[in-house]
Structure formats: structure tokens, C-alpha cells
Design an enzyme around this catalytic site. Sequence first.
Site, PDB file in Angstrom:
ATOM      1  N   GLU A  15       0.881  -1.177   0.000  1.00  0.00           N
ATOM      2  CA  GLU A  15       0.000   0.000   0.000  1.00  0.00           C
ATOM      3  C   GLU A  15       0.907   1.212   0.000  1.00  0.00           C
ATOM      4  O   GLU A  15       1.577   1.500   0.989  1.00  0.00           O
ATOM      5  CB  GLU A  15      -0.918  -0.034   1.229  1.00  0.00           C
ATOM      6  CG  GLU A  15      -2.076   0.947   1.121  1.00  0.00           C
ATOM      7  CD  GLU A  15      -1.785   2.269   1.804  1.00  0.00           C
ATOM      8  OE1 GLU A  15      -1.405   3.225   1.079  1.00  0.00           O
ATOM      9  OE2 GLU A  15      -1.919   2.343   3.023  1.00  0.00           O
TER      10      GLU A  15
ATOM     11  N   CYS B 201      -2.966   8.184   4.291  1.00  0.00           N
ATOM     12  CA  CYS B 201      -2.755   7.833   2.886  1.00  0.00           C
ATOM     13  C   CYS B 201      -3.972   8.178   2.037  1.00  0.00           C
ATOM     14  O   CYS B 201      -3.846   8.651   0.910  1.00  0.00           O
ATOM     15  CB  CYS B 201      -2.439   6.341   2.766  1.00  0.00           C
ATOM     16  SG  CYS B 201      -0.872   5.858   3.497  1.00  0.00           S
TER      17      CYS B 201
END
Length: 469
Positions: free
Chosen positions: A238, A272
Amino acid sequence: MPTPEAARVPGPRAARLAVVDPATGEPFDEAPDQRPEELDEVVARARRAWHGWRSDPAARTTALRAAADAVETAGDALARLLTREQGKPLAESYAEIARTGARLRYFADLAPRTHRIDDGRPVHSEVRWRSVGPVAAIVPWNFPIQLAAAKFAPALAAGNTVVLKPSPHTPLATRLLGSVLATVLPDDVLTVVTGREPLGARLAGHPGIRHVTFTGSVPTGRAVAGAAAASLARVTLELGGNDAAVLLDDVDVDRIADRLFWAAFRNCGQVCMAVKRVYAPARIHAEVVEALAQRAKTVAVGSGLDPDTRIGPVSNAPQLARVEQVTRQALAAGARAAAGGRRLDGAGYFFAPTILTDVPPDSPVVTEEQFGPVLPVLPYRNLDEALTAANGTGFGLGGSVWGTDLDRAEAVADRLECGTAWINHHAELSLGQPFAGAKDSGVGVAGGPWGLYGNLRPFVVHRPWEEET
């Protein structure tokens, strides 16, 4: 309750890692700075523990439920230590610990399903599932506990063992978490290691690791994938995002302003999947800027331990320097700070919540991931132009569309090039949904059953209907 020093890690050594309180800019504690060569014994113990852990699914379920209970019981100590080393408001730390307990409980009750293949042949064909072996979980500093659990909960539920490495900026709460879980998990099923590089690189490339799951930057993710390739370990990456929020011309600015602001500024913008760019129709652009700027100017900024604080400090000095750099670049190129635009005076890593307007579209604060309390708001003339800009970076983690006509907003959201799209909110995830990015934002899938199966390999058994004569 065990102290962080009781966490199950390799033996003591002289070198230590100073941990800084971002609200003061001063060290307040330390953690072991372990040598990369110590990993050989850690991984060997994890592999030995794997043989027993993988063989008893019922015992795993019981242990993971107990782990959830233990995390929740230790919630106060974990949350306070997390705020001290990471900086986020205490309420957000408590939410992170609660999410960790919930995730453990979710995966404790999730099991893979055997699948029978019926294809007309005179055989029983079944697809069963097996664990892969020791897993390396490498976690960043923005959500150290929550993201650790997002990696180790499905890995443990699948029957794997885990070697967990937190960021050197935030090792303490993770070590305490390791101590808490050591009271309910078998020895060496979950091991916490701490230290500077090249510890993480050595862990990612260790020949005894069969799956590497990593959250962090794109360049580091590429290096992790390269290291794991040497032993053909699978990877789940990720790698951050530069999420765009596209406002439609029927949006009610007053109604969505709070949600939009916090979609960008929660955890000081260090998320994020935070909104990192806003595209607003030109006719309401000034209204959007003013609504966001008013909130940025009045929100309470301070130590995360202060109950009145809504936004804490930037988590570490290198990230503060990054936020200052991209903001200066934008202002030098002609952008205007409608709010903020500078580091705050005094001790600690505080940066004023910043709303930028008149930003050149090729400015790094637009095209790159700033990962801090800075939000550019850009006008657009037509929707195709906005979508081209929203999709025009190498990132593809998430995105959102904001408007009154939900059918129209959903049709626009379907045109975003990302892993998850929201309508009239942003960065809200359920434990049961897949989490994956497009383009440079990631490889593999986490979350829900997909996260469980990502930690398993298929095992096929063929058996004839009748014994051959």
C-alpha cells in the site's frame, strides 16, 4: 501490564533508538536499535512456531479473540503512548486502538471456504487453503497500531506467523502492543523488531519470509518488492495516495464543508487516503476556499494530550521539512495561502493548517503526496477537465465526488481511476471491504475476506469417485 521492554524481541544490545515527542521536538524515551543479522534467529523461531499455529484453527480463533480483549483492556496505556510518540489527538489514538481490537475480532471469526469443482469428471476435486509461512509486516508512523493490525490480524487468522517492524519514529506503542499480545498468543507467533535501516530491507529480503506486507512510499515499496523477489516471496504493497475530491456544481458548500475539511486534515493530514486535492467549479471556488479557510484558521492545534486539541503536530522532523518545502514551492510559484502557510512558532513540529488557492496545477503540492496539513483548492471550468486533472497523477488510492444529485455523483465517481471512491464523504472503510490501490498506489489487496485469502495459498485435492479396479 507488561512494559514495552517486555515485548518479545531478540536479546538486549547496547545500541538504542531515541524516540521524539513531536509536540516538543525532544526525545522522551528509547527503543532497541536491532542489528539486521539478528533477524536470522527471529525468522527461524517464527518458522518453528508456524508449524503448531497453522495446525489448530479453533485454537487460533480463541487466541485472536483473547488478543482483541487484551488490546481493549490495555487501551488507555496504548493510546497515551501512541499520542506521545506520534502526536495525534488522544481521541484519535483511542479510536485507533478500538479499531485494532475490532479487526482482531473480525478476523478471528473469518475462515476460508473449501470449494468443490464440478466439471463432469469422475473425481472429487476440492480447493482447500493453506498458510504460506512467516510473514513480514512493515508499518509506517502515521497509524502504527492500526496498520500493524491490518497486516498481522489476517496473517495470523490464516495460520501464518508474523515478524512486525514499526517505523523507527514510532516503535514504542508497537512494542507495548507486542507485550500485550504476548500474554495471549503462543511464543514467537508475533514478534516485534525495532531499529533503523537496513533492518527493514533485510527483513523484506530475508529468505525465510514468505509474504511481505508493507505500507509506505512508492520508492520504498519498489525497493521492498525488489528485495522480496530474491526469495520469490509474495508482496502486498500500500504505497500512498494523492486523493482528489471533485465537487460538482450542485454541491451544498455549507453542508459538506466540515466533512471535506476533516477528510483532508484528520491526523494532521497524515493519512494515505486523505483528500489531498480539491477541484471546485470556478463559480463556487471562492466560496469553497473561504469555507475551508475559516475552519483552518479556527481549529485548535496543539499537543495531542490536550483534550481541546483537534489537530496535533506533524509526526516527525523529516516530514515537517517536506511539508514546509512543498508549501514554499507553491507560494513561490504564485499560490496564495488563504489560511496558514507556515510553521508555527515555538517548540514541536507544528504547521498551521493551510488552505492554498491560485496554485499552479503542476506544483508538487498538487502532483505529489504532501502528507501533511496543507490542502490546495483548484478551480475547473468543466467536469471533463476536473476528471482529467483528478486522474492525472501516478497515484490511484482513493477519490471522492461531492454533490446533491447522488445518481450523477455516482456516475462521476465511476470515472475516477482509483481503488475506492466515495460520494459525499471520504476515507471511511469497513472491516469487510477490500482495500487496494490502482497505478502506483499499490499491489495486492488487504481488508475483508480478500485480506485473509492474500495470506493463503490454494491446495487442490483430487479423489476418484470410486476405487479403480
